[in-house]
Design an enzyme around this catalytic site. Structure first.
Site, PDB file in Angstrom:
ATOM      1  N   ARG A   7      -0.479 -11.804  14.852  1.00  0.00           N
ATOM      2  CA  ARG A   7       0.084 -10.651  15.491  1.00  0.00           C
ATOM      3  C   ARG A   7      -0.771  -9.896  16.320  1.00  0.00           C
ATOM      4  O   ARG A   7      -0.541  -9.048  17.065  1.00  0.00           O
ATOM      5  CB  ARG A   7       0.823  -9.581  14.228  1.00  0.00           C
ATOM      6  CG  ARG A   7      -0.280  -9.440  13.253  1.00  0.00           C
ATOM      7  CD  ARG A   7       0.525  -8.226  12.321  1.00  0.00           C
ATOM      8  NE  ARG A   7      -0.378  -7.516  11.597  1.00  0.00           N
ATOM      9  CZ  ARG A   7      -1.208  -6.283  12.000  1.00  0.00           C
ATOM     10  NH1 ARG A   7      -0.988  -5.958  13.307  1.00  0.00           N
ATOM     11  NH2 ARG A   7      -2.154  -5.697  11.326  1.00  0.00           N
TER      12      ARG A   7
ATOM     13  N   ARG B 188       0.896  -1.144  -0.004  1.00  0.00           N
ATOM     14  CA  ARG B 188       0.055   0.008  -0.052  1.00  0.00           C
ATOM     15  C   ARG B 188       0.820   1.372  -0.019  1.00  0.00           C
ATOM     16  O   ARG B 188       0.757   2.149  -0.801  1.00  0.00           O
ATOM     17  CB  ARG B 188      -1.033  -0.142   1.090  1.00  0.00           C
ATOM     18  CG  ARG B 188      -1.955  -1.059   1.230  1.00  0.00           C
ATOM     19  CD  ARG B 188      -2.786  -1.203   2.606  1.00  0.00           C
ATOM     20  NE  ARG B 188      -3.559  -0.039   2.502  1.00  0.00           N
ATOM     21  CZ  ARG B 188      -4.049   0.215   3.883  1.00  0.00           C
ATOM     22  NH1 ARG B 188      -3.804  -0.422   4.996  1.00  0.00           N
ATOM     23  NH2 ARG B 188      -4.731   1.449   3.964  1.00  0.00           N
TER      24      ARG B 188
ATOM     25  N   SER C  93      13.924  -7.940   3.089  1.00  0.00           N
ATOM     26  CA  SER C  93      13.072  -9.221   3.727  1.00  0.00           C
ATOM     27  C   SER C  93      13.712  -9.974   4.212  1.00  0.00           C
ATOM     28  O   SER C  93      14.932 -10.070   4.531  1.00  0.00           O
ATOM     29  CB  SER C  93      12.138  -9.729   2.646  1.00  0.00           C
ATOM     30  OG  SER C  93      11.132 -10.406   3.365  1.00  0.00           O
ATOM     31  N   ARG C  94      12.964 -10.940   5.297  1.00  0.00           N
ATOM     32  CA  ARG C  94      13.764 -11.966   6.127  1.00  0.00           C
ATOM     33  C   ARG C  94      14.377 -13.095   4.996  1.00  0.00           C
ATOM     34  O   ARG C  94      15.093 -13.961   5.475  1.00  0.00           O
ATOM     35  CB  ARG C  94      12.842 -12.386   7.085  1.00  0.00           C
ATOM     36  CG  ARG C  94      12.768 -11.393   8.218  1.00  0.00           C
ATOM     37  CD  ARG C  94      11.525 -11.956   8.903  1.00  0.00           C
ATOM     38  NE  ARG C  94       9.983 -12.214   8.285  1.00  0.00           N
ATOM     39  CZ  ARG C  94       8.892 -12.443   8.829  1.00  0.00           C
ATOM     40  NH1 ARG C  94       8.980 -12.745  10.485  1.00  0.00           N
ATOM     41  NH2 ARG C  94       7.903 -12.743   8.439  1.00  0.00           N
TER      42      ARG C  94
ATOM     43  N   LYS D  15       3.306   3.323  12.134  1.00  0.00           N
ATOM     44  CA  LYS D  15       2.993   3.543  13.314  1.00  0.00           C
ATOM     45  C   LYS D  15       2.649   2.154  13.933  1.00  0.00           C
ATOM     46  O   LYS D  15       2.192   1.100  13.294  1.00  0.00           O
ATOM     47  CB  LYS D  15       1.563   4.514  13.212  1.00  0.00           C
ATOM     48  CG  LYS D  15       0.535   3.873  12.512  1.00  0.00           C
ATOM     49  CD  LYS D  15      -0.468   2.907  13.277  1.00  0.00           C
ATOM     50  CE  LYS D  15      -1.182   1.954  12.364  1.00  0.00           C
ATOM     51  NZ  LYS D  15      -1.774   0.918  13.000  1.00  0.00           N
TER      52      LYS D  15
ATOM     53  N   HIS E 249       9.607  -3.076  15.008  1.00  0.00           N
ATOM     54  CA  HIS E 249      10.213  -1.521  14.869  1.00  0.00           C
ATOM     55  C   HIS E 249      11.300  -1.039  15.431  1.00  0.00           C
ATOM     56  O   HIS E 249      12.032  -0.651  14.767  1.00  0.00           O
ATOM     57  CB  HIS E 249       8.862  -0.621  15.090  1.00  0.00           C
ATOM     58  CG  HIS E 249       7.785  -0.564  14.441  1.00  0.00           C
ATOM     59  ND1 HIS E 249       6.520   0.175  14.518  1.00  0.00           N
ATOM     60  CD2 HIS E 249       7.557  -1.458  13.126  1.00  0.00           C
ATOM     61  CE1 HIS E 249       5.851  -0.106  13.392  1.00  0.00           C
ATOM     62  NE2 HIS E 249       6.309  -1.251  12.523  1.00  0.00           N
TER      63      HIS E 249
ATOM     64  N   TYR F  82      17.468  -7.869   6.460  1.00  0.00           N
ATOM     65  CA  TYR F  82      17.239  -6.407   6.925  1.00  0.00           C
ATOM     66  C   TYR F  82      18.754  -5.644   6.852  1.00  0.00           C
ATOM     67  O   TYR F  82      18.738  -4.551   6.648  1.00  0.00           O
ATOM     68  CB  TYR F  82      16.427  -6.247   8.338  1.00  0.00           C
ATOM     69  CG  TYR F  82      15.095  -6.724   8.169  1.00  0.00           C
ATOM     70  CD1 TYR F  82      14.323  -6.925   7.068  1.00  0.00           C
ATOM     71  CD2 TYR F  82      14.500  -6.911   9.277  1.00  0.00           C
ATOM     72  CE1 TYR F  82      13.079  -7.390   7.182  1.00  0.00           C
ATOM     73  CE2 TYR F  82      13.062  -7.665   9.406  1.00  0.00           C
ATOM     74  CZ  TYR F  82      12.457  -7.751   8.264  1.00  0.00           C
ATOM     75  OH  TYR F  82      11.175  -8.323   8.245  1.00  0.00           O
TER      76      TYR F  82
ATOM     77  N   ASP G 104      -2.702  -1.695  17.673  1.00  0.00           N
ATOM     78  CA  ASP G 104      -2.971  -1.791  16.044  1.00  0.00           C
ATOM     79  C   ASP G 104      -3.681  -0.782  15.698  1.00  0.00           C
ATOM     80  O   ASP G 104      -3.398   0.083  14.786  1.00  0.00           O
ATOM     81  CB  ASP G 104      -3.557  -3.275  15.895  1.00  0.00           C
ATOM     82  CG  ASP G 104      -3.592  -3.428  14.304  1.00  0.00           C
ATOM     83  OD1 ASP G 104      -2.775  -3.306  13.764  1.00  0.00           O
ATOM     84  OD2 ASP G 104      -4.693  -3.614  14.068  1.00  0.00           O
TER      85      ASP G 104
END
Length: 334
Positions: free
Chosen positions: A171, A24, A42-43, A103, A85, A64, A184
């Site tokens: 999550r 997005r 990415s992982r 956020k 984060h 990362y 969230d």
């Protein structure tokens, strides 16, 4: 508001994380002149390559750390779940990258403070990606308040929620992933009330909890300077109507889908409602990208619309709410 980047070098972006929010964000990013996407991290190599192929990104990094070390990247957008984060942002800041972090900025105020300290020490830009702040409709609402269009602000009401499928390992519901409605989606009404009212002087909260012990629904009341009030709610168990109201002594401002609004309605006492439209050029993410560009071109390390002190104030408020409702995470013990 758009930027005239004709005299500025392009800003080279890296995307850290390849989930839904990253896709997005890319839609908004691609609508901003002067934005180049140089790399994704990415992982795993497979997920990085798949994202890079989808968006035609030159470099795909399997870790990362490799993305953070990429000197062809100016600023990294951290698109991971919020439980990661702190780790991801600090990694990038220490490697010399500027950071836009989704956020909430962190799981708790201690992590947020450490991220800010790292940005200050490394002389890097850091901003919480609170897209609500940068939407043109939000800017218009702030302007109407400042101009006295609704008189003296006395109350804010803001709520957001959706019914999410219960998954104890997911999550949204796992304590080890800092799950729950508050972090969230509840960060949105808290941040909105903070924007309008300023620093809270008192707070009460009640919650309903999921079987895993995290909050699935929270109701909050906050008091601001001069006895102003905020009535705030969030949920991951009910589809709460997504509406916010700024209420003054001579009118009110109503925003729907207010977490990144495209319209508002101004209600002045004794007058017909005044609808105002502010359609997005893309999907709403473009405005936080433009703010990053403005700050970097001006050699700023924080945004005046979403500065470090504001993000830390919001993080501390979320900590207080969790203390009141009895929700804690493993990260709180570190």
């Amino acid at each position: 508001m758009t930027n005239d980047n004709s005299a500025q070098p392009p800003v080279r972006w890296g995307i850290l994380g390849t989930g839904t929010i990253a896709h997005r964000f890319m839609t908004g990013l691609r609508a901003v002149p002067g934005a180049e996407v140089a790399a994704v991290g990415s992982r795993t190599a497979a997920t990085a390559r798949r994202f890079a192929d989808t968006w035609d990104i030159p470099r795909a990094h399997a870790t990362y750390a490799d993305l953070a070390a990429d000197t062809g990247v100016d600023v990294v957008y951290v698109a991971t779940p919020h439980s990661v984060h702190h780790e991801a942002a600090v990694l990038c800041l220490k490697a010399g990258r500027h950071v836009l972090c989704e956020k909430p900025l962190a799981v708790n105020a201690a992590e947020a403070s450490a991220m800010i300290d790292t940005a200050r020490r490394t002389d890097r830009f850091l901003m919480e990606a609170m897209w609500t702040r940068f939407a043109p409709a939000t800017a218009a609402a702030r302007g109407l308040v400042a101009d006295g269009a609704i008189g003296e602000v006395r109350m804010v009401q803001a709520s957001i929620g959706a019914r999410m499928a219960y998954d104890p390992a997911g999550r949204l519901f796992a304590p080890e992933l800092a799950g729950g409605a508050l972090l969230d989606v509840g960060v949105y009404p808290v941040a909105f009330a903070s924007m309008v009212l300023g620093e809270f002087t008192s707070l009460t909260a009640q919650a309903h909890k999921a079987p895993t012990g995290v909050d699935s629904q929270v109701a909050m009341t906050v008091t601001g300077p001069g006895g102003t009030l905020g009535l705030l709610g969030c949920s991951i168990e009910t589809p709460i109507p997504r509406r916010a109201d700024i209420i003054g002594t001579r009118g009110s401002i109503a925003l729907t889908d207010w977490f990144c609004p495209t319209a508002l309605v101004l209600h002045r006492d004794g007058a017909e409602p005044e609808p105002m439209d502010f359609p997005h050029r893309a999907n709403g993410f473009e405005y936080e990208v433009e703010e990053v560009h403005r700050c970097l071109h001006a050699d700023r390390r924080q945004s005046p619309l979403m500065d470090w002190q504001e993000s830390l104030r919001i993080a501390r408020t979320l900590d207080t709410v969790r203390e009141r409702i009895g929700v804690d995470y493993p990260a709180d013990q570190r």
